[in-house]
Design an enzyme around this catalytic site. Structure first.
Site, short mmCIF file in Angstrom:
data_model
loop_
_atom_site.label_atom_id
_atom_site.label_comp_id
_atom_site.label_asym_id
_atom_site.label_seq_id
_atom_site.Cartn_x
_atom_site.Cartn_y
_atom_site.Cartn_z
N ASP A 1 0.80 -1.07 -0.06
CA ASP A 1 -0.03 -0.02 -0.17
C ASP A 1 0.78 1.33 -0.15
O ASP A 1 0.51 2.37 -0.64
CB ASP A 1 -0.79 0.07 1.23
CG ASP A 1 -2.13 -1.05 1.01
OD1 ASP A 1 -2.53 -1.33 -0.05
OD2 ASP A 1 -2.42 -1.49 2.17
N VAL A 2 1.95 1.25 0.62
CA VAL A 2 2.80 2.32 0.74
C VAL A 2 3.43 2.85 -0.60
O VAL A 2 4.11 4.00 -0.73
CB VAL A 2 3.88 2.44 2.06
CG1 VAL A 2 3.40 2.05 3.16
CG2 VAL A 2 4.91 1.16 1.69
#
Lengths: 464, 105
Positions: free
Chosen positions: A392-393
């Protein structure tokens, strides 16, 4: 000892605690800081043992030895990947200790000069019950956080109807109980406060998902500080008030940094439920897109021919215990004259600074480990981004797709580097349940497999 | 320790707010790389609550309050030793790696 000398010794100890935190501004000064903290604690304990009322040295000594032996044993044996659980477990003990100290003060107010049984001063009763309340919440909340981090309890958020309404009602009930307790000083009500607060602690943490744990662990850190403060007010002890405030502020700031790292308010995190449901529509959209798959040899070839590599580690690296193999890979690349650096997202891992500790454990020099702000503008000049156990990052949807649940979250711009290598177990979505568009790009190569095994294989092909 | 008067409470409140402000500035100066050790240290020092537990466990003889106090001492000691030791372990990792890699190079 006169009360003035006691106050001065406690002040010295409080100052040493402040220096202990101050030392953490740089790795070089941090070890001295830790020693200041230890000296501060020794002064605090011995000063208290000098009190006239303190006579049972053997029992207290034995209790310190038992606790100290357990604590040392655990601290020396724990794997660095299990740090978040350990910290959660330790927080629960601070909370429980606060409850026991408050209970002791309630049963023997004379020892603390706050009145007599049945006629304890009102202010002390209020402070005592607030300390108990926060302590009990810290205890049960931390136990649950420990379970979620350890994997004993599912990390998935558990949500049910009227959750927030129930929590709010319980909170009001506790306030009511505190009022009753102050009025009639009944032990039954005291223990009811303890039990209801414990239940509330569980309910508060239960809807919060696994990857929000950095915020929860920081919050519980903060609570344990406020609990110490509450007891400090009960005992009119400035050392406890100062230390509690330091710890409380520290936890609050960490929670703030962590939720900012996810572009969410602390309230949003606390209300929970994030990342529970998988967004099926998003993954359907990409079902016909092509994913370029590679193996360890391909990755070794790509990196060997690059000038610069940025490694982006995430929780997956911790789970696979891949940090040592990863560092070995980095060392070989460095020998080839390739610039290797590490980019850490503020919420990577399960507690603040988790990745930094794991990389430090694997002997990665801290100068090579950079924070998001320090390194993000270097991605366009970088040839290879090696993403290991993070998802996600790195998702560009956070910048472009307003409908995405992670929209607005600061991300590492790996998509700007010339090529991206993605080490992942499978195509599964990250914790947010959002599909990562990066997987389908032309310059992305997916390396499917266990993170540790993959690094070892890359090391093999690099050395051959 | 003196009797609990409103004056004592106000002094406590003064100390509390000033400590919060000190905490705010000191914690912001902590480098993000050391946020895990920060949690370790804060965990250890918050166990200064042991002071209260010792006072409760202090008097001779055995009663409810003393037992609670002793339990408090055990719990807080686990944290004090565990917290400082685990922080020490973390911080020594931040030290040794610089030297080791330089030797290798």
């Amino acid at each position: 000892m006169s009360s003035n000398i006691v106050a001065i010794l406690y002040l010295i100890s409080a100052l040493l605690f402040i220096f202990a935190l101050r030392g953490l501004s740089h790795p070089e000064s941090s070890r001295m800081g830790n020693i200041f903290g230890i000296i501060g604690m020794i002064i605090a304990v011995f000063t208290t043992l000098m009190f006239k009322s303190v006579l049972s040295y053997y029992e207290i000594g034995a209790a310190i030895l038992i606790g100290g032996a357990i604590g040392s044993f655990i601290a020396l044996r724990i794997e660095m990947t299990a740090l978040p659980q350990l910290v959660a477990a330790f927080h629960s003990l601070v909370g429980l200790a606060a409850v026991f100290v408050a209970a002791a003060a309630f049963y023997d107010p004379v020892a603390f000069s706050i009145g007599k049984v049945g006629s304890i001063k009102t202010a002390s009763l209020v402070e005592m019950s607030i300390g108990t309340f926060i302590g009990a919440i810290t205890f049960s909340g931390s136990v649950l956080a420990f379970g979620k981090l350890q994997g004993t309890i599912s990390g998935k958020p558990i949500v049910f109807k009227f959750q927030h309404f129930i929590n709010a009602s319980i909170f009001l009930l506790i306030i009511l109980l505190i009022v009753l307790f102050v009025v009639n000083q009944s032990p039954t009500i005291f223990w009811t406060i303890v039990i209801v607060s414990i239940i509330l602690g569980f309910l508060v943490v239960i809807p919060i998902g696994g990857a929000d744990m950095p915020v929860v662990v920081s919050m519980l850190n903060s609570y344990s500080g406020w609990a110490a403060c509450g007891i400090g007010f009960t005992l009119s002890n400035n050392l406890l008030i100062i230390t509690g405030a330091l710890v409380g502020a520290s936890g609050a700031i960490l929670s703030y940094i962590m939720s900012k790292g996810m572009n969410r308010s602390i309230i949003n995190v606390v209300l929970g439920g994030f990342g529970g449901e998988q967004d099926t529509s998003a993954s359907k959209d990409n079902s016909d897109k092509i994913v370029k798959q590679g193996n360890a040899e391909d990755a070794a070839y790509i990196m060997k021919n690059a000038d610069s590599v940025i490694i982006v580690p995430g929780y997956g690296m911790a789970v696979a215990q891949a940090q040592h193999a990863l560092r070995e890979m980095g060392d070989i690349l460095k020998k080839e004259g390739i610039e290797v650096r590490y980019a850490i997202h503020p919420v990577a891992g399960r507690m603040p600074g988790h990745m930094n500790v794991l990389l430090a454990e694997a002997n990665v020099p801290y100068e090579e480990v950079l924070e998001l702000d320090e390194i993000n503008h270097d991605f366009p000049m970088t040839e290879v981004s090696f993403v290991i156990g993070a998802n996600d990052v790195t998702n560009p949807a956070a910048k472009t797709d307003e409908s995405s649940p992670i929209f607005g979250m600061p991300i590492l711009d790996v998509e700007k580097s010339q090529s991206v290598l993605f080490v992942k177990r499978s195509m599964a979505t990250g914790y947010s349940g959002v599909d990562n568009d990066l997987f389908y790009r032309d310059n992305t190569t997916m390396l499917f497999g266990d993170a540790k095994k993959m690094c070892e294989d890359i090391v093999k092909s690099l050395s051959s | 320790m003196e009797a609990h008067s409103s004056e004592v409470f106000v002094i406590g409140l003064t100390v509390f707010f000033l400590a919060c402000i000190i905490g705010y500035y000191v914690v912001w100066s902590v480098t993000p790389a050391l946020h895990s050790p920060l949690m370790g240290v804060t965990n250890a020092i918050s166990s200064v609550i042991i002071v209260g537990a010792i006072l409760a466990a202090g008097p001779q003889g055995f009663d409810t309050s003393k037992i609670f106090g002793l339990i408090g001492v055990v719990l807080a000691s686990v944290n004090i030793f565990g917290g400082f030791l685990v922080t020490y372990r973390m911080l020594s990792m931040f030290k040794k790696k610089t030297k080791k890699t330089k030797e290798k190079e």
